[in-house]
Design a protein around this motif. Structure first.
Motif, short mmCIF file in Angstrom:
data_model
loop_
_atom_site.label_atom_id
_atom_site.label_comp_id
_atom_site.label_asym_id
_atom_site.label_seq_id
_atom_site.Cartn_x
_atom_site.Cartn_y
_atom_site.Cartn_z
N ASN A 190 7.29 -28.34 -13.61
CA ASN A 190 7.53 -27.48 -12.45
C ASN A 190 7.69 -28.37 -11.21
N ARG A 191 8.86 -28.34 -10.58
CA ARG A 191 9.13 -29.18 -9.42
C ARG A 191 8.76 -28.49 -8.10
N GLN A 192 8.14 -27.31 -8.17
CA GLN A 192 7.77 -26.60 -6.95
C GLN A 192 6.26 -26.57 -6.77
N ASN A 193 5.85 -26.31 -5.53
CA ASN A 193 4.43 -26.37 -5.16
C ASN A 193 3.76 -25.01 -5.33
N ARG A 194 3.99 -24.38 -6.47
CA ARG A 194 3.36 -23.10 -6.79
C ARG A 194 3.40 -22.90 -8.30
N GLU A 195 2.42 -22.19 -8.83
CA GLU A 195 2.43 -21.89 -10.26
C GLU A 195 3.59 -20.95 -10.55
N ARG A 196 4.21 -21.16 -11.73
CA ARG A 196 5.37 -20.35 -12.08
C ARG A 196 5.30 -19.95 -13.55
N THR A 197 5.88 -18.80 -13.84
CA THR A 197 6.01 -18.33 -15.23
C THR A 197 7.40 -18.70 -15.73
N VAL A 198 7.40 -19.40 -16.86
CA VAL A 198 8.66 -19.85 -17.46
C VAL A 198 8.76 -19.27 -18.87
N LYS A 199 9.87 -18.61 -19.15
CA LYS A 199 10.10 -18.07 -20.48
C LYS A 199 11.13 -18.94 -21.21
N LEU A 200 10.84 -19.27 -22.45
CA LEU A 200 11.71 -20.10 -23.28
C LEU A 200 12.24 -19.27 -24.44
N ASP B 172 18.29 -11.21 -19.73
CA ASP B 172 17.58 -10.52 -18.64
C ASP B 172 16.09 -10.86 -18.65
N GLY B 173 15.68 -11.78 -19.55
CA GLY B 173 14.28 -12.19 -19.59
C GLY B 173 13.36 -11.18 -20.24
N ALA B 174 13.89 -10.24 -21.00
CA ALA B 174 13.07 -9.23 -21.66
C ALA B 174 13.70 -8.86 -22.99
N LEU B 175 13.16 -9.40 -24.09
CA LEU B 175 13.68 -9.10 -25.41
C LEU B 175 13.33 -7.69 -25.83
N GLY B 176 14.24 -7.06 -26.56
CA GLY B 176 14.07 -5.67 -26.94
C GLY B 176 13.04 -5.42 -28.01
N GLY B 177 12.70 -6.43 -28.82
CA GLY B 177 11.67 -6.26 -29.84
C GLY B 177 12.14 -5.56 -31.10
N ASN B 178 13.45 -5.51 -31.35
CA ASN B 178 13.93 -4.90 -32.59
C ASN B 178 13.34 -5.68 -33.77
N ARG C 175 15.92 -15.75 -12.90
CA ARG C 175 17.17 -16.45 -13.20
C ARG C 175 17.14 -16.94 -14.64
N PHE C 176 18.29 -16.81 -15.31
CA PHE C 176 18.39 -17.25 -16.70
C PHE C 176 19.46 -18.32 -16.82
N GLN C 177 19.20 -19.30 -17.68
CA GLN C 177 20.18 -20.35 -17.90
C GLN C 177 20.12 -20.85 -19.34
N TRP C 178 21.27 -20.90 -20.01
CA TRP C 178 21.34 -21.54 -21.31
C TRP C 178 21.40 -23.05 -21.13
N LEU C 179 20.85 -23.76 -22.08
CA LEU C 179 20.70 -25.21 -21.96
C LEU C 179 22.03 -25.94 -21.86
N ASP C 180 23.08 -25.41 -22.48
CA ASP C 180 24.36 -26.11 -22.47
C ASP C 180 25.16 -25.87 -21.19
N ASP C 181 24.62 -25.11 -20.25
CA ASP C 181 25.30 -24.90 -18.98
C ASP C 181 25.36 -26.22 -18.21
N PRO C 182 26.49 -26.52 -17.56
CA PRO C 182 26.59 -27.78 -16.81
C PRO C 182 25.52 -27.95 -15.74
N ALA C 183 24.90 -26.85 -15.31
CA ALA C 183 23.84 -26.96 -14.30
C ALA C 183 22.63 -27.73 -14.83
N PHE C 184 22.48 -27.77 -16.15
CA PHE C 184 21.43 -28.59 -16.77
C PHE C 184 21.98 -30.00 -17.00
N ALA C 185 21.51 -30.96 -16.24
CA ALA C 185 21.91 -32.35 -16.46
C ALA C 185 21.10 -32.90 -17.62
#
Length: 685
Positions: free
Chosen positions: A106-116, A187-193, A50-60
């Motif tokens: 991380n608010r979940q009980n498992r290790e997670r990979t986060v891309k910034l 999509d979580g994968a930069l093209g590397g141009n 899942r991808f989210q920009w910071l200015d999306d209202p879902a980010f409080a």
């Protein structure tokens, strides 16, 4: 969109909008060369597909400055992603670099990979033509350049890890239907141009492993320079010292800087004290290291006039420098006065406005009148206020004995101009008003010229120049007499806003409109605050200019057209302005004889806090129905006015509590300033 939480160091100035997106990037001057005009730089998060920009209202978002510093502290919570971020941005106090520290929880009980994803959208030199962005394999950074402007974007995955981006992409925008490289991140994968030129942007990626119910840190930073050698050198310094160490020194610097103002405000409400400190920081962000004081650096105003407020108006600068002097920051105001000395015209006046590099700013004041005759394209108050503020600078800094050079280079030529630029009655000749709308003899202008002449007389007295002392004082006295004779209306028992010359009748016509700037008649001591004529003028001002909505506040004048929201003039004479509301509070404070009489101005001070953004940022004006910022935000003058008014409120209350009563006529405005600044402890670091 209002600007929020500006940061800078006097060479770099960066603005964020209400969604915490970078919107303005100024370098190498504050307010000059915006490398991101009307552009948006985004920040995004990718986790669990899942991808989210910071200015999306879902980010409080909860935004503030960190511990009264010029480092931001933004908490972002996304319940759907089960993540929260703390973002802290600051510009280094000693080098031309900006740092972003990210703490991902991380608010979940498992290790997670986060891309910034840090997206940087630039038009270097303010132009979308001929830019280049490329990936530098030695720096492991994206480098943006054009001509003599270079910006590098780098990252590190934790506090002590190896520098290097996890991914990158360089691309184009605004051509062939391309929106920008930021779309490549979604999509979580930069093209590397590796390189792109023309109208460009770029995205940098960091990948963090965040433990279950734990947190991880990441860093991004920008380095600024005028050549690739500058970038390589600064990148080496950052990596050698580590972003953590440079971040800490910047935090320590600003904590020491804000402590340079020793006002304790022990009995003042904490939220008002917090706004006072924020106001000092906002003043600093808009103060270029070479002395120019920018009115505002919000480029959204381009949508209305294709020009900005990123100029140094001598009037705004003088009043802002005066606020800094009252707080004890004499080193910065000193640079402003040096700027003015170098800008003074051969005739002895200051122009409409200036760029941060000292060149003349854009102007709409003509050099000829309707008859084709030459006129000076000036607002005379701008010259007079610099003389006024310079005298108080030396007085508050305790350096009047060392002011001879300023007297010779600025005061004498400027005061000579003020003397010459008068009519036979002693009034100033017409010039443009502070609102830049009318050409005439304005109450505000006359008040400031009167104060400037008296300040020049004080300078002359200090340096034993008896002839000029008497010339300046005599001119000020005649000016006051002329105001009483021509600008006071006996029928209405109040002063008028302005006089306009009628060439046909060879006489002045009165402007009876009420204008908030008429506060200057008492503030610059042309008349006492408790003079009955001032009382009636100010009371009518409140009656006619107060905005009768749930928002409240004081308009500039009746039927103010600028960014006008409502035509219901009876209830909304204009949009509420922070400075106008605080001017009225200042008069109430000046005339107060008892503590109870300080309740009304305190409510107006509280009004300013309520109507500021949650971060403490004050715009120029606000919507009379919603309270949303209008025009530019922040306006430096709004914050300078708040600083001055809170100081005067605290000083007056202290004096009234001293026992034995208090009479305004027994203490001049200058005496109140000394009371305000006593024990300030001198210059900040």
């Amino acid at each position: 969109m209002a600007r929020d939480l500006p940061i800078g160091n006097g060479n770099i100035h960066i603005n964020f909008d209400s969604g915490y997106r970078i919107r303005d990037i100024y370098y190498p001057y504050v307010g000059l060369e915006n490398h991101s005009p009307e552009l948006v730089s985004r920040f995004g998060v990718y986790c669990d597909d899942r991808f989210q920009w910071l200015d999306d209202p879902a980010f409080a978002q909860t935004k503030s400055y960190w511990d009264d510093t010029l480092i931001t502290n933004v908490e972002c919570e996304h319940a759907g992603l089960g993540l929260s971020l703390r973002i802290q941005d600051g510009v280094d106090s000693e080098s031309d670099a900006m740092f972003r520290k990210l703490t991902v929880r991380n608010r979940q009980n498992r290790e997670r990979t986060v891309k910034l994803y840090f997206h940087l959208n630039l038009n270097l030199y303010g132009s979308a033509f001929g830019d280049t962005v490329y990936y530098d394999p030695d720096l492991k950074s994206l480098v943006f350049y054009k001509g003599a402007r270079y910006i590098s974007l780098s990252g590190r995955q934790d506090d002590a890890g190896e520098t290097g981006l996890s991914g990158y992409a360089a691309g184009q925008k605004g051509i062939r239907g391309l929106e920008g490289t930021w779309r490549d991140a979604e999509d979580g994968a930069l093209g590397g141009n590796p390189i792109s030129q023309g109208a460009i942007d770029g995205v940098a990626e960091l990948v963090l492993k965040v433990p279950a119910n734990g947190e991880a840190n990441g860093w991004f930073w920008l380095c600024f320079g005028t050549s690739v050698k500058d970038i390589v050198r600064l990148e080496a310094e950052v990596r050698s010292a580590s972003p953590v160490a440079l971040f800490k020194r910047t935090y320590d610097y600003w904590r020491g800087w804000i402590a340079g103002d020793k006002h304790t405000f022990e009995q003042i409400e904490p939220d008002l004290v917090s706004l006072y400190k924020t106001s000092l920081l906002v003043l600093r962000t808009n103060f270029d290291n070479r002395g120019a004081v920018m009115a505002a650096n919000d480029s959204d105003i381009l949508k209305f006039a294709k020009d900005t407020y990123s100029y140094m108006w001598p009037r705004d600068g003088a009043l802002i420098a005066h606020s800094l002097d009252r707080a004890g920051f004499h080193r910065y105001s000193r640079k402003f006065f040096d700027f003015c000395i170098s800008s003074l015209s051969t005739e002895g006046f200051l122009m409409h406005k200036y760029n941060a590099d000292g060149s003349a700013g854009s102007s709409w004041h003509p050099w000829v009148n309707a008859a084709g005759e030459k006129q000076f394209p000036i607002q005379e108050d701008e010259t007079a206020l610099v003389v006024f503020a310079l005298w108080h600078h030396h007085r508050l800094a305790g350096t009047t004995a060392d002011s001879r050079d300023d007297y010779d280079k600025l005061v004498v030529p400027a005061a000579s101009f003020l003397l010459q630029y008068r009519d036979a009655s002693g009034l100033p000749l017409p010039s443009y008003d502070l609102w830049e709308e009318r050409y005439g003899v304005l109450a505000f202008t006359v008040s400031t010229v009167y104060a400037g002449l008296l300040a020049a007389a004080d300078f002359a007295d200090t340096h034993g120049d008896r002839l000029r002392r008497e010339l300046y004082r005599d001119a000020a006295g005649k000016m006051k007499e002329a105001v009483e004779a021509q600008m006071y209306c006996g029928d209405r028992q109040r002063f008028v806003r302005a006089l306009y010359w009628n060439a046909d009748t060879r006489s002045y016509e009165r402007d009876y409109a009420i204008d908030a700037s008429m506060y200057a008649l008492f503030d610059f001591e042309l008349f006492a605050a408790d003079d009955p004529r001032i009382e009636r003028t100010m009371r009518e001002m409140k009656e006619k200019l107060w905005v009768r909505t749930d928002i409240g506040g004081m308009a500039r004048y009746e039927n103010d057209y600028y960014h006008q929201v409502s035509r219901d003039i009876a209830n909304v004479p204009g949009n509420p302005w922070f400075i106008c509301t605080l001017w009225y509070a200042e008069w109430l404070i000046a005339r107060a004889k008892t503590e109870d009489e300080l309740n009304e101005p305190l409510e107006l001070i509280r009004w300013a806090r309520r109507r500021a953004l949650p971060t403490g940022i004050m715009a120029e004006q606000i919507d009379p129905y919603t309270g949303a910022p209008l025009s530019v935000s922040p306006l430096t003058w709004s914050h300078a006015s708040f600083i001055k008014v809170l100081q005067e409120y605290d000083a007056k209350r202290t004096a009234l509590r001293g026992g034995g009563g208090y009479k305004e006529s027994e203490r001049t405005k200058s005496d109140r300033e000394l009371l305000v600044t006593s024990g300030t402890g001198g210059e900040a670091p």
